[in-house]
Design an enzyme around this catalytic site. Structure first.
Site, PDB file in Angstrom:
ATOM      1  N   SER A   1      21.791  11.658   1.258  1.00 15.33           N
ATOM      2  CA  SER A   1      22.654  13.358   0.758  1.00 15.33           C
ATOM      3  C   SER A   1      22.015  14.199   1.157  1.00 15.33           C
ATOM      4  O   SER A   1      20.136  14.449   1.100  1.00 15.33           O
ATOM      5  CB  SER A   1      23.178  13.372  -0.656  1.00 15.33           C
ATOM      6  OG  SER A   1      23.390  14.998  -0.053  1.00 15.33           O
ATOM      7  N   GLY A   2      22.073  15.197   2.026  1.00 14.62           N
ATOM      8  CA  GLY A   2      21.383  15.805   2.803  1.00 14.62           C
ATOM      9  C   GLY A   2      20.045  16.018   3.984  1.00 14.62           C
ATOM     10  O   GLY A   2      19.705  16.869   4.639  1.00 14.62           O
TER      11      GLY A   2
ATOM     12  N   THR B   1      26.439  15.545   8.330  1.00 16.27           N
ATOM     13  CA  THR B   1      27.352  16.551   8.731  1.00 16.27           C
ATOM     14  C   THR B   1      26.772  17.321   9.747  1.00 16.27           C
ATOM     15  O   THR B   1      27.732  17.816  10.951  1.00 16.27           O
ATOM     16  CB  THR B   1      27.257  17.058   7.458  1.00 16.27           C
ATOM     17  OG1 THR B   1      28.023  16.008   6.116  1.00 16.27           O
ATOM     18  CG2 THR B   1      29.328  18.082   7.854  1.00 16.27           C
TER      19      THR B   1
ATOM     20  N   ASN C   1      22.003  19.124  -2.171  1.00 15.18           N
ATOM     21  CA  ASN C   1      22.666  19.509  -0.926  1.00 15.18           C
ATOM     22  C   ASN C   1      23.285  20.986  -0.797  1.00 15.18           C
ATOM     23  O   ASN C   1      24.733  21.195  -1.123  1.00 15.18           O
ATOM     24  CB  ASN C   1      22.917  18.190   0.201  1.00 15.18           C
ATOM     25  CG  ASN C   1      23.683  19.522   1.711  1.00 15.18           C
ATOM     26  OD1 ASN C   1      23.525  20.510   2.320  1.00 15.18           O
ATOM     27  ND2 ASN C   1      24.203  18.506   1.903  1.00 15.18           N
TER      28      ASN C   1
ATOM     29  N   SER D   1      27.023  20.103   1.302  1.00 21.48           N
ATOM     30  CA  SER D   1      27.126  18.292   0.663  1.00 21.48           C
ATOM     31  C   SER D   1      28.351  17.528   0.565  1.00 21.48           C
ATOM     32  O   SER D   1      29.629  18.259   0.177  1.00 21.48           O
ATOM     33  CB  SER D   1      26.844  18.030  -1.431  1.00 21.48           C
ATOM     34  OG  SER D   1      26.929  16.909  -0.575  1.00 21.48           O
ATOM     35  N   SER D   2      28.805  16.878   1.456  1.00 22.69           N
ATOM     36  CA  SER D   2      30.313  16.612   1.583  1.00 22.69           C
ATOM     37  C   SER D   2      30.981  16.031   0.412  1.00 22.69           C
ATOM     38  O   SER D   2      29.989  15.050   0.264  1.00 22.69           O
ATOM     39  CB  SER D   2      30.350  15.288   2.980  1.00 22.69           C
ATOM     40  OG  SER D   2      29.647  16.156   3.624  1.00 22.69           O
TER      41      SER D   2
ATOM     42  N   GLY E   1      26.535  10.595   1.607  1.00 22.57           N
ATOM     43  CA  GLY E   1      25.123   9.809   1.705  1.00 22.57           C
ATOM     44  C   GLY E   1      24.645   9.499   0.177  1.00 22.57           C
ATOM     45  O   GLY E   1      25.486   9.629  -0.733  1.00 22.57           O
TER      46      GLY E   1
ATOM     47  N   GLU F   1      23.721   8.420  -3.229  1.00 22.39           N
ATOM     48  CA  GLU F   1      22.740   9.863  -4.183  1.00 22.39           C
ATOM     49  C   GLU F   1      22.620   8.658  -5.882  1.00 22.39           C
ATOM     50  O   GLU F   1      23.054   8.303  -5.974  1.00 22.39           O
ATOM     51  CB  GLU F   1      23.531  10.967  -4.277  1.00 22.39           C
ATOM     52  CG  GLU F   1      24.826  10.642  -4.475  1.00 22.39           C
ATOM     53  CD  GLU F   1      25.775  12.165  -4.595  1.00 22.39           C
ATOM     54  OE1 GLU F   1      25.733  12.875  -3.492  1.00 22.39           O
ATOM     55  OE2 GLU F   1      26.903  11.885  -5.740  1.00 22.39           O
TER      56      GLU F   1
END
Ligand code: ATP
Ligand code: MG
Length: 695
Positions: A105-106, A110, A157, A160-161, A385, A387
């Site tokens: 994540s981050g 994306t 993030n 974050s998605s 991602g 996490e």
């Protein structure tokens, strides 16, 4: 702009070319390149990307021109080269390709997916066909919509998605985009009702409050202050430095219109968001049966959802039960009503999100654009991602399982198949050891004894099954698994923390999951009453989102598939789909935890390089060959460049290939397998191609 070579001060552009391969050497090169703002480095055809945490001027149109129609080795490493390659290969071979973007994540997944889409948009439709332009516009603008409703600020993030996204872009025979299709995976809907400290709800809520016009806001009976709404104020600070909600709202409105959402559809969308804000402020009170304390809220919500106030209140406070042929209303107590209200709010948002994806898909449906005959696709995968939070629940469990599956695919395609092929072809080969995470995928997904199967079994149990008994069932069945541990601590001292959790040693690190809520989230039930309520809405758009509400009280529906199993099935299908295409990989790395463009946190970065298996990737690649082709195809393609093989070679095909290679002076760069020739360096291939076209 840098030429073909970047010069030694920027380190080495392909890790395969490192003088000496070790983790330290790898890290040194990665760090040097990050510090020089060279965020992309290759491992053969794989792109390693380090999040720069600053805007780099490397995506403008002159860069696009530099990379367009070039071979990957002709220019310094760039994600454009990968995008170009995926597009070119699809066109040349008339085969589907896919781009798999992974990383925690981050790390920049994306952003990478958007850069790829913009590149593809920039290099296609030279003739300027109107329909293709429209498709490109929708494809790009759909990101704004999806991010507004599916992304949120987390402690990892700011953007974050919170859902997984796989997008197919369809191309016609000329290589122009003519449509697409998005698959979305498991939205983290618990965020609709709850956020950790420092986090936010989905962006859409804050965008509506700060971006909408006064008239719209007063029609929805909202104020601009997010702190006033219980469902979006739990994180503490609704302002995010890197985000401009007001401006983003305009972007989303523009994108909704460009995509073809009607004004009814747009207003319904925001009305649902507004209704959820109001639902969060309902106060349920009462000793036995719950009542609603607020005077105004129920009528506001009812009007936003196009239902009557009486029906809404009845649905919020009671439940229709069909028992023994009789239909009775059971009143809820406060706790039950609160629970039902939260389930309702989550379901409203989740369904809205899926509906939005469906509407985008309608707008880019390749069949609608009149496309007939063959078209090929490039699939782009951008998913949440890996996490680890302080508190991890069912959602993190699913997200991390998904990342295990993608790592498994990478291992299968890049590491395992490559080695197996060398062995099969009898090519001399030194085996490279790597950690195969299949054991963790199995731990989660195998029938009967996997974590998800045990969870489903617990959910099927009508008796008094709780999260705790589920934990006990896992402890019994999985105690021998060396990647799994359980703990159930009930300290005598009640002030101390309880622990009801299990731990998985993931490929990317150890994660402890609190088991609380697993049963509930897996069952994922929404009372039929709510579905019926929405199906009977006077708002046709909202009604269309809830077709199953048509069912009458006495009809018993099939037990729906659980959330965990549905997710598992969608992951298995996704991996099969990706495996059927020619894959390209972007491996994203997060340089530090503080979003700094200056800091290269060696420990954190090293950890990612290790678990992503990048070093093993280089080893396999180094020992390996850039290119391979069956003897007969090879001879057919290049026979014209050698007098011995032109126009025809009479002997064994392999001897013809040998004669051809010897005549060009490449014998030291190739190996001969049982059925294929293996060429070590891409330069040899380029030279062969050049010689061929010169004839
Ligand atoms: P998640 O799994 O949480 O969705 P992610 O891998 O998708 O994470 P991104 O949202 O792509 O991460 O990136 C996080 C942030 O890092 C971006 O909002 C942006 O600020 C920055 N960033 C990432 N890639 C780039 C880039 N190529 N150039 C500039 N900034 C970037
Ligand atoms: Mg993302």
């Amino acid at each position: 702009m840098a030429g073909i070579h970047e010069g030694p001060e920027f380190g080495i552009g392909d890790f395969v070319l490192l003088r000496e391969l070790s983790l330290d050497a790898f890290m040194e090169n990665l760090k040097l390149r990050f510090e020089k703002s060279k965020i992309y480095t290759y491992i053969g055809e794989v792109v390693v990307s380090v999040n720069p945490y600053k805007q780099l001027d490397i995506y403008n149109s002159s860069y696009v021109q530099e990379y367009k129609d070039r071979e990957i080795y002709e220019r310094p490493p760039h994600i454009f080269a990968l995008a170009d390659n995926a597009h070119k290969t699809m066109k040349r071979q008339s085969r589907d390709t896919c781009i798999v973007i992974s990383g925690e994540s981050g790390s920049g997944k994306t952003e990478a997916s958007k850069i790829i889409m913009r590149y593809i948009a920039a290099v296609t439709n030279i003739s300027g066909q109107k329909e293709v332009e429209r498709v490109k516009d929708v494809l790009i603008k759909s990101n704004n919509i999806l991010e507004a409703f599916g992304n949120a600020k987390t402690n990892r993030n700011d953007n974050s998605s919170r859902f997984g996204k796989y997008m197919d872009i369809n191309f016609d025979f000329k290589g122009d985009p003519v449509g697409g299709h998005i698959n979305n995976y498991l939205l983290e809907k618990s965020r609709v009702i709850y956020q950790h400290k420092g986090e936010r709800n989905f962006h859409s809520f804050y965008q509506l409050l700060s971006g909408s016009q006064d008239a719209m806001l007063s029609e929805y009976k909202l104020t601009r202050d997010p702190q006033k709404y219980n469902f979006i104020n739990q994180g503490g600070d609704p302002k995010v430095g890197s985000i401009n909600d007001k401006q983003d709202f305009r972007g989303v409105m523009d994108a909704l219109k460009a995509t073809g959402f009607t004004s009814d559809e747009i207003s319904t969308t925001w009305k649902i968001v507004a209704a959820i804000l109001h639902l969060g402020n309902l106060e349920f009170v009462g000793e036995d049966d719950a009542t609603i304390n607020n005077q105004e809220e129920p009528s506001i919500i009812a009007s936003l959802l196009g239902v009557t106030k009486d029906n809404l209140v009845k649905t919020l406070l009671s439940r229709v039960i069909a028992a023994g042929g009789q239909v009775v209303d059971k009143l809820l107590n406060v706790q039950e009503a609160q629970y039902a209200n939260k389930a309702f709010s989550k379901a409203l948002y989740d369904r809205l999100f899926t509906w939005i994806v469906g509407r985008i898909n309608d707008a880019i449906d390749p069949k609608k654009g009149g496309i007939v005959g063959k078209n090929t696709v490039i699939g782009v995968l951008d998913i949440y991602g890996f996490e680890i939070f302080d508190n991890n629940s069912f959602e993190q469990f699913c997200i991390n399982y998904c990342n295990e599956k993608l790592q498994q695919l990478f291992i299968e395609l890049v590491l395992k198949q490559e080695q197996e092929e060398y062995m099969k072809e009898g090519i001399e080969w030194q085996h490279v050891d790597y950690f195969n995470n299949k054991i963790i995928c199995d731990l989660v997904e195998i029938p009967h004894n996997g974590i998800l199967a045990i969870l489903d079994e617990a959910c099927l149990n009508v008796g008094k099954i709780t999260d705790e008994t589920y934990l006990e069932a896992m402890a019994k069945k999985l105690s021998k698994h060396d990647r799994f541990t359980c703990r159930q601590l009930e300290p005598a001292d009640k002030t101390l923390e309880h622990h009801r959790d299990f731990r998985i040693k993931h490929y990317a690190g150890d994660v402890t999951y609190s088991v609380i809520g697993f049963i509930d989230k897996n069952k994922d039930t929404l009372f039929m009453d709510f579905k019926r309520l929405l199906f009977n809405s006077s708002n046709a758009v909202l009604k269309s989102m809830w077709p199953e509400g048509a069912q009458s009280v006495n009809e018993t529906s099939k037990r729906p598939i659980t959330a965990g199993t549905a997710f598992k099935n969608s992951m298995i299908e996704l991996v099969q789909n990706l495996a059927s295409k020619i894959p390209y990989y972007v491996r994203c790395i997060k340089p530090n935890e503080v979003k700094s463009p200056l800091l290269f946190d060696d420990t954190r970065t090293r950890h990612q390089v290790m678990y992503l298996g990048l070093l093993e990737n280089v080893r396999v690649r180094r020992a390996g060959f850039a290119f391979r082709m069956a003897y007969d195809r090879f001879l057919k393609r290049y026979k014209m460049i050698c007098t011995k093989t032109w126009p025809n070679y009479k002997g064994q095909v392999v001897d013809g290939v040998r004669a051809l290679i010897d005549s060009q002076g490449y014998s030291s760069d190739v190996k001969y397998g049982k059925s294929k020739i293996f060429i070590r360096s891409p330069q040899t291939l380029f030279a062969l191609e050049k010689a061929r076209t010169a004839k």
